[in-house]
Design a protein around this motif. Structure first.
Motif, short mmCIF file in Angstrom:
data_model
loop_
_atom_site.label_atom_id
_atom_site.label_comp_id
_atom_site.label_asym_id
_atom_site.label_seq_id
_atom_site.Cartn_x
_atom_site.Cartn_y
_atom_site.Cartn_z
N ALA A 42 75.30 -35.46 64.98
CA ALA A 42 76.54 -35.45 64.23
C ALA A 42 77.06 -36.86 63.95
CB ALA A 42 77.60 -34.65 64.99
N GLU A 43 76.71 -37.83 64.79
CA GLU A 43 77.18 -39.20 64.61
C GLU A 43 76.37 -39.97 63.57
OE1 GLU A 43 78.64 -40.51 68.99
OE2 GLU A 43 76.49 -40.46 68.61
N ILE A 44 75.24 -39.43 63.14
CA ILE A 44 74.32 -40.20 62.31
C ILE A 44 74.67 -39.98 60.84
CG2 ILE A 44 71.90 -40.72 61.89
CD1 ILE A 44 73.09 -41.45 64.61
N GLY A 45 73.92 -39.67 59.97
CA GLY A 45 74.30 -39.54 58.59
C GLY A 45 73.18 -38.96 57.78
N PRO A 46 72.95 -39.49 56.58
CA PRO A 46 71.94 -38.93 55.70
C PRO A 46 70.52 -39.11 56.25
CG PRO A 46 72.78 -40.96 54.80
CD PRO A 46 73.62 -40.63 55.99
N ILE A 47 69.63 -38.24 55.80
CA ILE A 47 68.24 -38.25 56.25
C ILE A 47 67.50 -39.44 55.64
CG2 ILE A 47 66.06 -37.00 56.14
CD1 ILE A 47 67.66 -34.43 56.28
N THR A 48 66.73 -40.16 56.45
CA THR A 48 65.90 -41.27 56.01
C THR A 48 64.45 -40.91 56.30
OG1 THR A 48 67.62 -42.85 56.55
CG2 THR A 48 65.39 -43.71 56.36
N PRO A 49 63.54 -41.09 55.36
CA PRO A 49 62.13 -40.74 55.63
C PRO A 49 61.57 -41.56 56.78
CG PRO A 49 62.47 -41.19 53.29
CD PRO A 49 63.72 -41.59 54.01
N MET A 50 61.01 -40.88 57.75
CA MET A 50 60.39 -41.53 58.91
C MET A 50 59.03 -40.87 59.16
SD MET A 50 62.49 -43.85 59.98
CE MET A 50 61.96 -44.24 61.64
N GLN A 51 58.18 -41.58 59.84
CA GLN A 51 56.86 -41.09 60.22
C GLN A 51 56.79 -41.11 61.75
OE1 GLN A 51 54.44 -40.36 57.87
NE2 GLN A 51 52.77 -39.92 59.25
N VAL A 52 56.35 -40.00 62.34
CA VAL A 52 56.23 -39.90 63.80
C VAL A 52 54.78 -39.57 64.13
CG1 VAL A 52 57.01 -38.69 65.88
CG2 VAL A 52 58.59 -39.03 63.97
N GLU A 53 54.19 -40.37 65.02
CA GLU A 53 52.84 -40.09 65.49
C GLU A 53 52.95 -39.53 66.90
OE1 GLU A 53 48.62 -42.29 66.50
OE2 GLU A 53 50.11 -43.35 65.33
N LEU A 54 52.33 -38.36 67.11
CA LEU A 54 52.40 -37.67 68.40
C LEU A 54 51.00 -37.45 68.96
CD1 LEU A 54 54.87 -34.79 67.47
CD2 LEU A 54 55.43 -36.93 68.61
N HIS A 55 50.87 -37.56 70.28
CA HIS A 55 49.67 -37.14 71.00
C HIS A 55 50.08 -35.92 71.81
CE1 HIS A 55 47.27 -40.58 69.94
NE2 HIS A 55 48.17 -41.41 70.45
#
Length: 147
Positions: A42-55
């Motif tokens: 709720a404290e953040i704002g609009p969506i920004t494209p991010m990339q997440v790499e998961l193992h």
């Protein structure tokens, strides 16, 4: 002599109350100090494209995923990352990003989710190197970057 006993009894009662107050204050400080870095969604704002790499490390395999939030990890085939673990809920974790920050949230699961050993109670920021435990499966955040 009875005045001395009364004075001693009053002093003992006052010391117990003072000790109780100090103990409660120390517990409150310890709880606040133990909270992980938290910035709620709720404290953040609009969506920004991010990339997440998961193992994803489970009993039978070690898989790597490169995903763009939002995405869901769970046991159900409709999840974006499917985990074959009976202790994982059908929809267990959701990753989202806002203003260049990636958050993970437990989806009100029975067994819960743990970030670096602490139970998730709200959406919380994840960073490279963080470890999530869901059931008997471990999800390691190998990278978080714009993309």
């Amino acid at each position: 002599m009875s005045a001395l006993l009364a004075l001693t009894a009053d002093f003992g009662r006052e010391m117990r109350v003072g000790t109780l107050e100090i103990t409660v204050a120390l517990i409150a400080v310890a709880v606040l100090a133990a909270r992980p870095r938290v910035r709620t969604v709720a404290e953040i704002g609009p969506i920004t494209p991010m990339q997440v790499e998961l193992h994803v490390l489970d009993r039978s395999s070690d898989r790597t995923y490169a995903m763009r939030p939002p995405f869901v990890i769970g046991r159900d085939r409709s999840a974006d990352v499917v985990v074959r673990d009976a202790e994982v809920s059908r929809r267990h974790l959701r990753f989202e990003s806002r203003e260049g920050v990636v958050y993970v949230e437990d989806l009100k699961t029975t067994n819960g989710s743990f970030l670096n050993g602490r139970r998730l109670t709200e959406a919380i920021e994840v960073r490279q190197g963080d470890e999530l435990d869901v059931g008997t499966t471990r999800v390691v955040v190998a990278g978080v970057r714009p993309g």
